[in-house]
Write an enzyme that holds these catalytic residues in place. Structure first.
Site, PDB file in Angstrom:
ATOM      1  N   THR A  96      20.952  -5.701-118.456  1.00 31.82           N
ATOM      2  CA  THR A  96      20.588  -4.759-117.398  1.00 31.82           C
ATOM      3  C   THR A  96      19.453  -5.374-116.582  1.00 31.82           C
ATOM      4  OG1 THR A  96      18.837  -3.612-118.629  1.00 31.82           O
ATOM      5  CG2 THR A  96      21.107  -2.856-118.996  1.00 31.82           C
ATOM      6  N   TYR A 148       4.383  -0.894-123.829  1.00 27.21           N
ATOM      7  CA  TYR A 148       5.767  -0.436-123.965  1.00 27.21           C
ATOM      8  C   TYR A 148       6.071  -0.095-125.417  1.00 27.21           C
ATOM      9  CZ  TYR A 148      10.918  -0.810-123.693  1.00 27.21           C
ATOM     10  OH  TYR A 148      12.274  -0.590-123.772  1.00 27.21           O
ATOM     11  N   SER A 178      21.485   3.296-112.709  1.00 28.75           N
ATOM     12  CA  SER A 178      21.755   1.877-112.964  1.00 28.75           C
ATOM     13  C   SER A 178      21.720   1.619-114.463  1.00 28.75           C
ATOM     14  CB  SER A 178      20.722   0.984-112.262  1.00 28.75           C
ATOM     15  OG  SER A 178      19.417   1.224-112.784  1.00 28.75           O
TER      16      SER A 178
END
Length: 267
Positions: free
Chosen positions: A192, A157, A17
């Site tokens: 996305t 992150y 994806s």
């Protein structure tokens, strides 16, 4: 782009994806490259390959889970066995975060580091010996603007992405004599499902689309720009909208960037 990617074997992680899928589709349109598709979702990988128009002798599907980093040598050997070599490894798979640092369980920080850093490093280390035997290769790493500067709700992150920069900058220098090139790609806001799949403080999935992500660069445009940066053998390339200016502010005006980040709505 056609001449550069033609006849190459390209391994893309996170290919089921988002950016990975867009890279597959763009490569199919612009080259005759052989592509190895990897992610955790084997069924979806086959769907991407078939819908992109890859012929059966032009691709291979190899599932992998980055958190299972000890499996990477065996997975790399399997990948090499499909087409005999890996010309370009695109480390794209990863996981994002949406939670305040002090509200994030330490196991979530560890999970982000295991997937976004350790898993990527383990796969790279498993592939590099084959590239050396093949007298060269190229490694692309999808980092983030958070690999250059930090922002609220992204502490774990950002830490993992910063670690990627340190590792791959050092690896680039070490492998220069072996003709192995490294390109670090730093996406900004790209359209996305990265925010939908991002994890929050307790490790659960956010499940919603961020407004900034929804208004970001279309993923097909991003894929073209990323493949162009790889072809041009860029050391590092930030791709996105006005948010990429943060890279230059970090370098030349860090205090100004800190002030902007404090006030910005980044989720």
């Amino acid at each position: 782009m056609n001449n550069y990617y033609n006849d190459k074997v390209i391994w893309i992680t996170g290919a089921s994806s988002g950016i990975g899928e867009a890279l597959v589709r763009e490569l199919v349109k612009s080259s005759n490259a052989k592509i190895i598709l990897s992610s955790r979702n084997e069924e979806q990988l086959y769907e991407v390959a078939e819908s992109a128009g890859l012929t059966v002798n032009q691709y291979a599907v190899i599932p992998l889970d980055l958190k299972s980093y000890k499996d990477m040598p065996d997975i790399a050997a399997k990948a090499i066995g499909t087409f005999g070599k890996i010309d370009i490894l695109i480390n794209n798979a990863g996981l994002s975060q949406r939670s305040l640092a002090m509200e994030t369980d330490i196991e979530v920080d560890k999970r982000l580091m295991d997937i976004d850093f350790i898993g990527t490093v383990a796969l790279t280390k498993a592939v590099v010996p084959y590239m050396i035997k093949n007298n060269g290769g190229q490694i692309a790493v999808v980092s983030s603007l958070m690999g250059v500067f930090g922002a609220p709700m992204r502490s774990g992150y950002a830490a993992a992405k910063h670690a990627l920069h340190g590792f791959f900058d050092a690896l680039r220098a070490e492998l220069y004599a072996q003709n192995i090139l490294i390109t670090i790609i730093c996406p900004g806001f790209i359209q996305t499902n990265v925010s939908i799949n991002a994890i929050v403080g307790d490790g659960s999935t956010q499940g919603t689309m961020d407004d900034a992500t929804n208004k970001g660069m279309p993923v097909d445009i991003f894929a073209k720009k990323m493949l162009s940066a790889i072809e041009k053998k860029k050391y590092q390339k930030a791709i996105g909208g006005k948010e990429v200016l943060g890279v230059y502010l970090k370098r030349f005006f860090p205090s100004l960037l800190a002030k902007i980040v404090r006030k910005a709505k980044v989720v």
